[in-house]
Enzyme design. Structure first.
Site, short mmCIF file in Angstrom:
data_model
loop_
_atom_site.label_atom_id
_atom_site.label_comp_id
_atom_site.label_asym_id
_atom_site.label_seq_id
_atom_site.Cartn_x
_atom_site.Cartn_y
_atom_site.Cartn_z
N LYS A 52 0.54 -1.12 0.19
CA LYS A 52 -0.25 0.09 -0.06
C LYS A 52 0.51 1.22 0.34
O LYS A 52 0.61 2.41 -0.72
CB LYS A 52 -1.48 -0.02 0.99
CG LYS A 52 -2.01 -1.14 0.52
CD LYS A 52 -2.66 -1.31 1.93
CE LYS A 52 -3.60 -2.58 2.58
NZ LYS A 52 -4.51 -2.71 3.91
N GLN A 96 -4.28 -1.19 9.94
CA GLN A 96 -4.08 -2.82 9.23
C GLN A 96 -4.86 -3.77 9.58
O GLN A 96 -3.99 -4.18 10.77
CB GLN A 96 -2.63 -3.13 8.67
CG GLN A 96 -2.75 -4.93 8.23
CD GLN A 96 -3.58 -4.14 6.51
OE1 GLN A 96 -3.56 -3.09 6.01
NE2 GLN A 96 -4.06 -5.74 5.80
N ASP A 119 -11.17 3.22 3.89
CA ASP A 119 -11.00 1.71 4.52
C ASP A 119 -12.46 1.70 4.65
O ASP A 119 -13.24 0.09 4.49
CB ASP A 119 -10.71 0.16 5.94
CG ASP A 119 -9.36 -0.22 5.45
OD1 ASP A 119 -9.21 -0.54 4.16
OD2 ASP A 119 -8.91 -0.02 6.05
N1 GUN Z 1 -7.14 -6.88 6.68
C1 GUN Z 1 -7.71 -7.26 5.14
N2 GUN Z 1 -8.24 -7.28 4.75
C2 GUN Z 1 -7.83 -5.72 5.33
C3 GUN Z 1 -8.23 -4.53 4.44
O1 GUN Z 1 -9.37 -3.96 3.55
N3 GUN Z 1 -7.96 -3.40 5.71
C4 GUN Z 1 -7.27 -3.05 7.06
N4 GUN Z 1 -7.18 -1.90 6.91
N5 GUN Z 1 -7.09 -5.21 6.97
C5 GUN Z 1 -7.14 -5.64 6.31
#
Ligand code: GUN
Length: 292
Positions: A52, A96, A119
């Site tokens: 990311k 995350q 998110d």
């Molecule tokens: N863990 C798995 N997918 C995601 C996501 O889309 N966002 C976040 N913050 N954690 C994740």
């Protein structure tokens, strides 16, 4: 069979975003800035967060990675979130998941300011999504909508079977595809671990979204001809022939099912790359909204 190429589509989207960032900069506007918090040292999570951050650099965004140790307290994490919530330079941020067991995930997600929740996990944003109001749609469902759109897959009046009811994928996907929207207007059946006669249901599906996390669960005898299949699964399975020591498997038996499919996503290179592109898109949106 047409491969729904998430890698190429995500690259196209990132190029479009990079162009918009250059235009923002030329007009003397603020550069979009995404922050990510990661707690602990879960291998997969670190890989995703690094991807990311790298994607931010590629499109010309600013990025901040906050790495906290496994034994970080809930209070410390809430403090970090409170700082980001009021930092004017940060347009959006993510925490995350998964978090260590001693931290209450729901409490953390609710602490993120909804206008910075790129998110789309805050209940306010989930509620807006469910009401089809402007918000941040979570990256994975948003990526699937975008992929279907860019490949002109028709959803209106189609029967979609969603496998899985997770908050991140199955549940929002079911809501979005049944809504009155360009990629929507479908008749949706959401299935989960207690569903009976799953095969009878999947055999009726024009479109299947597989998001259950069981490698190669969907077999060719469970789908009809000309089906569209979106595979959200990404399970790491040990493979000594790979440098990494593992390979990624989706929820779909690709070799079998692709023979009957009209459209299908590969794993890797399908939904996965799209999620990062859509997180960037949400960050750009957050930046535009806050600097209007
Ligand atoms: N863990 C798995 N997918 C995601 C996501 O889309 N966002 C976040 N913050 N954690 C994740």
């Amino acid at each position: 069979m047409i491969l729904l190429d998430g890698k190429k589509t995500a690259a196209d989207i990132k190029e479009e975003i990079a162009l918009e960032v250059r235009e923002l900069k030329n007009r003397g506007r603020k550069t979009p800035h995404l922050a990510a918090i990661i707690v602990g040292s879960n291998g997969a999570s670190i890989t995703y967060v690094n991807a990311k951050v790298k994607a931010c650099e590629r499109v010309g965004f600013e990025s901040t990675l906050i790495r906290l140790t496994e034994n970080t307290t809930e209070e410390d994490l809430l403090n970090e979130i409170a700082i980001l919530n009021v930092d004017k330079d940060i347009d959006g941020f993510i925490v995350q998941l998964p978090l260590p067991e001693h931290i209450d995930e729901q409490k953390i997600l609710m602490a993120v300011a909804p206008n910075k929740d790129v998110d789309g996990f805050h209940p306010t944003n989930v509620g807006k999504m469910a009401l089809n109001l402007p918000t941040f749609i979570s990256a994975t469902p948003f990526g699937i909508l975008e992929l279907l759109d860019r490949y002109n897959v028709q959803t209106s009046g189609k029967h979609v079977v969603v496998l899985g009811r997770s908050h991140i994928v199955g549940s929002p996907m079911s809501i979005l595809l049944s809504q009155k929207r360009k990629i929507g207007n479908a008749t949706v059946t959401m299935c989960h671990s207690r569903s009976k006669n799953l095969k009878k249901l999947t055999l009726q599906a024009d479109i299947i979204i597989a998001a259950i996390g069981i490698p190669e669960f969907l077999k060719s005898d469970m789908v009809k001809d000309n089906v569209t299949v979106i595979d959200v699964g990404i399970t790491r399975v040990g493979d000594s022939s790979k440098k990494s020591g593992y390979r990624l498997l989706g929820d779909v038996d690709f070799d079998e099912v692709s023979k009957k499919a009209n459209f299908i996503t590969p794993v890797p290179g399908g939904v996965g790359p799209m999620t990062i592109a859509m997180l960037l898109k949400n960050t750009l949106l957050a930046c535009e909204r806050s600097n209007k």
